[in-house]
Design an enzyme around this catalytic site. Structure first.
Site, PDB file in Angstrom:
ATOM      1  N   ASP A  54       6.547   9.052  47.940  1.00  0.00           N
ATOM      2  CA  ASP A  54       7.435  10.056  47.335  1.00  0.00           C
ATOM      3  C   ASP A  54       6.837  11.428  46.948  1.00  0.00           C
ATOM      4  OD1 ASP A  54      10.198  10.128  47.424  1.00  0.00           O
ATOM      5  OD2 ASP A  54      10.285   9.628  45.115  1.00  0.00           O
TER       6      ASP A  54
ATOM      7  N   ASP B 262       4.284  -2.705  42.800  1.00  0.00           N
ATOM      8  CA  ASP B 262       3.730  -1.404  42.280  1.00  0.00           C
ATOM      9  C   ASP B 262       2.261  -0.997  43.307  1.00  0.00           C
ATOM     10  OD1 ASP B 262       5.891  -1.081  40.617  1.00  0.00           O
ATOM     11  OD2 ASP B 262       4.583  -1.790  38.956  1.00  0.00           O
TER      12      ASP B 262
ATOM     13  N   ASP C 210      -0.388  -0.372  42.311  1.00  0.00           N
ATOM     14  CA  ASP C 210      -1.459  -1.064  41.725  1.00  0.00           C
ATOM     15  C   ASP C 210      -1.630  -2.428  41.927  1.00  0.00           C
ATOM     16  OD1 ASP C 210       0.323  -0.232  39.317  1.00  0.00           O
ATOM     17  OD2 ASP C 210      -0.902  -1.934  38.587  1.00  0.00           O
TER      18      ASP C 210
ATOM     19  N   ASP D 218      14.527  -1.438  36.845  1.00  0.00           N
ATOM     20  CA  ASP D 218      14.367  -3.054  37.044  1.00  0.00           C
ATOM     21  C   ASP D 218      15.560  -3.727  36.510  1.00  0.00           C
ATOM     22  OD1 ASP D 218      13.130  -1.972  34.751  1.00  0.00           O
ATOM     23  OD2 ASP D 218      11.140  -2.518  35.142  1.00  0.00           O
TER      24      ASP D 218
END
Length: 693
Positions: free
Chosen positions: A162, A209, A211, A305
């Site tokens: 993005d 995610d 990470d 979420d």
């Protein structure tokens, strides 16, 4: 000077002990019996779980009945407002505690993962959304995705960019994975995921995610659930391999677990019993069919979420939680970033509650409604905690009385429920946390989250933009988060000032009400957490881009014509620390290293640290080619872990030891002296590298 009700006043200076026991003896019998019963139930907890919860909740209910009808103060308008405010806050806590006990009463029986039927390999799309995360952080996650244990013709990996960064596109080409870039950036992460849904076709969707580093068995541990009918998603715990700001800034990463571990492990496992595990934004695998039925990932709040999981459960889909370590990532690396993350979560959860109110949303069961309601109300804990902190301050500093009671009856009614609640929470937490550590966490974050909750409730700055939590950075020197530090400094100063005023009264031999002593205890209890919060607000340096992993592997170092046999003590993505059988040259030297588990030779520089054990050296290899970086990542992050043995509170986690460690950590960083840990030169070979050519 405020005038007290003489019927309830105890003049401590006039006879402190005798007057405490002038009431009917059945009060003392009740008090001692309750303490004995709760203690016995705590030590028999594994057999008496439900009874302990019932007794604890009953004691809280008795206390709240007494608080409601016997302790409101009507002396002045200020007293009345303060008294009602405190009582309402306690009722919110009482409701939350009741829901928590209801949740944990079910227990968390270990459930075996369903076996994946032979030849059951649905196609899986792995989504890794990214916006502005450092490329080296993203690279680690994407590389780990490439060694997922799953048929390659059924697995597609997508990086969802993005941020429209060319370096991310080049990384995708290097790793031979798919790259998706969108032109419009509406709805932040949820919009990014939904755009990828339109561009892909896999039967299952794994979201990670940027990470979060998955273990190779992630899919094999989760895909089997989808062989059942109407399974919406399977959530794995979101755990971390680096210390969070509480662990790091308090120099206590070896003593206390991550602040999120209790929720991510125990509470999510308990919610699984009621088909109510929460989707936490990562480490989750979805059915595409289920997502299509709710229109994709939920939009309309700055966090996608919670609402996505709730909408799937409202449609009747079964959802599961896997109580295993299947992925680990980066916790926020500074207290300011952690506060930013939690403020975003608070606002996002309250926005979702406003749009999809679980109390009236169709399709949810009663327990699901209860848990999602509790999850939204939880984010008012900052307001509640600030009331608890300010209550003794306004009395000791300004004589505004928040409740009308003496020391005796507070001991009779308050202490048993407090004692029972502490032991019950400790038992339910299974060694992950204590009620006092929860008090510290909540106190440290209370001012910021109280502000965020109030702003969101009244739509102040309601259109605040989404911002990714900053991770993967280096910080040099000690830095102070002034906004929170000054807030807690003011709270601590006001508390100390109130305590000093009472000392002056005692020195002047002015009789004081027993209610002063109640507030003294309350103020000291808060003051300890405020002091911890001051230390947490002082950011200690983070000088490493990658975390060290304690890992023993045989290695062979060659410098010039000399060869040294050794064993690693810890390894990171950029180097290792090893102990050798003989002294390695003590200055910066270039060499070649053979490390068990990484193919080929690694070009290394030896780093000499003054005062270090002469048999120990630190080696640095810098950036590696993909052929070596990929096995290194798998070596570091794909080790099996026992989730119940990795996250316990260790020894010396009490307030006194923690404050001493935090003080020492700050002094070391200000003085600039590195902390050297000496290691024996004894080498225990844990592999067969010694037989390598």
């Amino acid at each position: 000077m405020l005038h007290w009700d003489k019927t309830l006043e105890l003049r401590i200076l006039d006879g402190p002990v005798s007057r405490l026991f002038k009431y009917p003896v059945h009060y003392e019998i009740y008090f001692l019996s309750v303490l004995l019963l709760v203690t016995l139930l705590y030590y028999l907890f594994h057999w008496m779980r439900v009874l302990l919860l019932i007794v604890s909740f009953f004691l809280v209910a008795v206390y709240m009945e007494w608080r409601t009808f016997d302790t409101l103060t009507w002396s002045t308008w200020a007293d009345l407002i303060a008294s009602i405010t405190l009582l309402v806050s306690e009722y919110l806590g009482f409701i939350q505690q009741g829901i928590f006990y209801f949740l944990m009463a079910s227990g968390t029986k270990e459930r075996q993962n369903p076996e994946r039927p032979q030849q059951y390999y649905p196609s899986v799309d792995v989504f890794v959304p990214t916006f502005n995360e450092p490329v080296q952080v993203l690279r680690r996650t994407l590389v780990a995705c490439t060694y997922l244990d799953y048929p390659k013709n059924k697995l597609d990996i997508y990086v969802l960019d993005d941020g429209e960064r060319n370096e991310v596109e080049n990384l995708a080409k290097e790793l031979q994975i798919h790259y998706i870039r969108r032109k419009e950036h509406a709805h932040a992460k949820a919009g990014n995921l939904n755009h990828a849904l339109d561009c892909t076709q896999g039967e299952l969707i794994l979201t990670l995610d940027a990470d979060m580093v998955p273990k190779s068995n992630f899919l094999m541990k989760t895909v089997g659930y989808f062989n059942k009918r109407r399974v919406g998603f399977v959530q794995a715990p979101q755990l971390f391999f680096n210390p969070d700001p509480f662990q790091h800034n308090l120099s206590s990463s070896r003593q206390v677990s991550n602040e999120q571990d209790f929720f991510m492990i125990e509470m999510e496992a308990a919610k699984d019993h009621y088909n109510a595990p929460m989707y936490v934004g990562s480490n989750c695998i979805f059915s595409r069919q289920a997502l299509n039925q709710i229109g994709g990932f939920a939009t309309g709040s700055i966090t996608e979420d919670v609402a996505t999981g709730m909408l799937l459960q409202a449609k009747g889909y079964r959802t599961y939680f896997v109580k295993e370590v299947l992925a680990k990532g980066l916790a926020p690396e500074s207290f300011s970033e952690l506060l930013h993350q939690r403020e975003r979560w608070a606002r996002g959860n309250l926005q979702a509650f406003r749009k999809w109110n679980p109390l009236i949303f169709r399709g949810l069961s009663f327990p699901q409604r209860l848990f999602y309601f509790s999850g939204a109300m939880y984010w008012y804990f900052g307001v509640q905690k600030m009331i608890y902190i300010l209550a003794p301050i306004v009395f000791l500093d300004f004589q505004v009385q928040t409740l009308h009671a003496n020391l005796y009856f507070l001991l009779i009614y308050w202490f048993p429920q407090f004692y029972a609640s502490m032991l019950t929470f400790r038992a339910l937490a299974k060694g992950h946390r204590t009620a006092f550590w929860s008090h510290i966490y909540e106190t440290a974050m209370a001012p910021s989250l109280a502000k965020a909750a109030i702003q969101e409730t009244f739509r102040i700055h309601a259109h605040q933009k989404f911002r990714v939590t900053r991770k993967g950075f280096i910080s040099e020197g000690v830095r102070v988060v002034w906004s929170t530090f000054l807030t807690h400094l003011c709270l601590g100063s006001a508390t100390i000032y109130g305590l000093e005023r009472q000392v002056v009264l005692l020195k002047q031999r002015i009789p004081v009400s027993s209610f002063y002593w109640v507030n003294d205890f309350w103020a000291v209890y808060n003051l300890i957490a405020i002091m911890m919060s001051l230390y947490v607000s002082i950011e200690l340096p983070r000088r490493r881009l990658s975390e060290r992993v304690p890992l023993r592997r045989c290695c062979r170092l060659q410098i010039g014509k000399n060869t040294y046999q050794g064993e690693s003590l810890d390894i990171s993505e950029t180097g290792l620390r090893a102990v050798f059988s003989e002294t390695v040259p003590g200055f910066y030297e270039a060499g070649r290293l053979i490390l068990d588990g990484v193919p080929g030779e690694l070009r290394v520089d030896t780093v000499f640290v003054p005062g270090q054990d002469r048999f120990e050296r630190r080696l640095h290899w810098g950036e590696l080619p993909l052929s070596q970086y990929r096995p290194l990542v798998q070596l570091l992050y794909d080790q099996p872990e026992n989730i119940m043995q990795s996250f316990y509170l260790k020894g010396h986690y009490g307030a006194g030891f923690t404050l001493l460690r935090a003080t020492r950590g700050i002094i070391h960083n200000f003085s600039g002296r590195p902390h050297i840990r000496r290691t024996s030169r004894k080498i225990t070979h844990s592999s067969h590298l010694s037989n390598a050519p």
